[in-house]
Design an enzyme around this catalytic site. Structure first.
Site, short mmCIF file in Angstrom:
data_model
loop_
_atom_site.label_atom_id
_atom_site.label_comp_id
_atom_site.label_asym_id
_atom_site.label_seq_id
_atom_site.Cartn_x
_atom_site.Cartn_y
_atom_site.Cartn_z
N GLY A 69 12.83 48.51 26.65
CA GLY A 69 12.25 47.57 27.61
C GLY A 69 11.86 46.24 26.97
O GLY A 69 12.07 45.18 27.55
N GLN A 178 8.42 50.67 34.48
CA GLN A 178 7.60 51.77 35.02
C GLN A 178 8.12 52.26 36.37
O GLN A 178 7.86 53.39 36.76
CB GLN A 178 6.14 51.33 35.16
N SER A 198 13.79 50.97 30.71
CA SER A 198 13.68 51.61 29.40
C SER A 198 13.94 53.11 29.53
O SER A 198 13.41 53.75 30.44
CB SER A 198 12.28 51.37 28.85
N HIS A 200 13.07 55.76 27.53
CA HIS A 200 12.08 56.79 27.18
C HIS A 200 10.97 56.95 28.21
O HIS A 200 10.13 57.86 28.11
CB HIS A 200 11.50 56.55 25.78
N CYS A 323 0.34 50.98 24.77
CA CYS A 323 0.83 50.08 23.73
C CYS A 323 -0.33 49.37 23.07
O CYS A 323 -0.22 48.89 21.96
CB CYS A 323 1.82 49.07 24.31
#
Ligand code: PLP
Length: 380
Positions: A69, A178, A198, A200, A323
């Site tokens: 991402g 998300q 993204s 994962h 993060c």
């Protein structure tokens, strides 16, 4: 262990691991090589591209594989900014609740003479399309608005903002990291020029992402080299992660509304149980919210202590954005929503997946209650 941190990283799906397996050991070919092993790897990438494109309603040629991402967001914004600059456009419009991958990129571009305008959010974490209409001028190079917020799960009016951009000839990017796998995403219906996803976050493995780039929308590469990904993203492809991504995308978009409804039921039960704890408040509106997102604050408690206390009780959670965990700065999202300092400090994010059970939700809520009570006792 009860895993409730799916927004940080979701467990890899069985189908994703199986798709990756051959390219981790037995097939070592470089997808650019013309021998059998190389062609096998190249074929896996073609198949993954088709699967990802189908899941988003895009054409395979519109999918650029990246490392995740962050790279997709960087590519989208830097590329659109530079393309705009060629015709004298220097404005970038985004929101003050974006992920750091967007906000830090905008700050970087500001250092090169771009003017960054931030859309605010209301107390429930929603951005207004009306405010966007005021800030998007013909000299705007790019507008970037996330599809769903990573901290409070609020869904943003991206279709309306895309329409404003289209009518003004402005490039529109959405960070759907998300949202993908949780809500149906159709790039044509949304009307975006670029979209970041993204692997994962939706059951793939770490190290792969994609940037959808509408046909006709130019991409200026960040990485130059061997000309992979139609020369817009050079570097030997991460075949295993890309193959897994294709499988995970296909799986997570199958019966997406049915899965989302089941997860939302668990989410609502968890919210109810947590709001029964005295001194709590829900962060983010209830109406347009990701099916798996719960973000609740507790007065008189530090979010980081709560996460560590829950870890001791076998529950994986996060405080603010994962993060940013380990860094006790207040959440920029809660700050933007005007949440009071006490509730900012005591925020807890629990993010569910289709694999969580009703029993886990009851146990997790009991663990939160115990931890909050214990922490309040210590600090009293
Ligand atoms: N955008 C959003 C909304 C995110 O939540 C994240 C990760 O948390 C990213 C971008 C970055 O994605 P990646 O971890 O794949 O670099």
């Amino acid at each position: 262990m009860i895993y409730l941190d799916n927004a940080a990283s979701a467990p890899a799906l069985k189908c994703a691991v199986e798709a990756a397996q051959p390219f981790l050991a037995e097939c070592c070919g470089n997808p650019s090589s013309i021998h059998t092993e190389g062609r096998r790897a190249a074929l896996a990438i073609i198949e993954a591209r088709e699967r990802c494109a189908a899941a988003l309603g895009a054409s395979p040629e519109e999918i650029i594989f990246t490392s995740g991402g962050t790279e997709s967001d960087n590519t989208a914004l830097k590329s659109a900014a530079l393309t705009g600059l060629r015709v004298g456009k220097r404005r970038i419009v985004t929101t003050n609740i974006e992920h750091a991958a967007v906000l830090r990129t905008c700050e970087f571009l500001q250092g090169f003479g771009f003017e960054v305008k931030l859309l605010g959010t209301d107390a429930d974490g929603y951005v207004s399309a009306e405010q966007a209409r005021e800030l998007i001028t013909p000299d705007t190079a790019v507008v970037s608005v996330m599809a769903a917020n990573n901290e409070v799960g609020t869904l943003q009016p991206i279709e309306e903002i895309a329409e404003i951009c289209r009518s003004r000839g402005v490039t529109f990017h959405t960070d759907a990291v998300q949202a993908a796998g949780n809500i149906p995403l159709d790039v044509r219906g949304i009307g975006c020029d670029m979209m970041s996803v993204s692997a994962h976050k939706l059951g793939g493995i770490k190290g792969a992402g994609l940037l959808y780039c509408r046909k006709g929308c130019e991409v200026i590469p960040l990485l130059h080299g061997g000309g992979q990904e139609s020369s817009v993203r050079s570097g030997t492809e991460n075949t295993a992660a890309i193959a897994a991504f294709g499988a995970a995308m296909e799986h997570s978009c199958r019966d997406i509304n049915g899965k989302a409804a089941r997860v939302a039921k668990l989410r609502d039960r968890l919210i109810q149980l947590l709001l029964d704890i005295p001194g709590s408040r829900l962060n983010g509106g209830r109406e347009r919210r990701l099916c798996g997102n719960v973000n609740v604050s507790f007065s008189g408690v530090e979010g980081e202590s709560l996460v560590l206390g829950l870890d001791l009780r076998g529950v994986c959670a996060s405080s603010g954005s994962a993060c940013a965990s380990g860094d006790v700065q207040p959440s920029h999202v809660l700050l933007a929503m005007g949440v009071t300092e006490e509730f900012q400090r005591g925020s807890l994010r629990l993010t569910l997946s289709e694999f969580n059970t009703a029993e886990e939700i009851e146990q997790a809520a009991a663990a939160v209650r115990e931890t909050v009570e214990r922490l309040r006792e210590i600090t009293r």
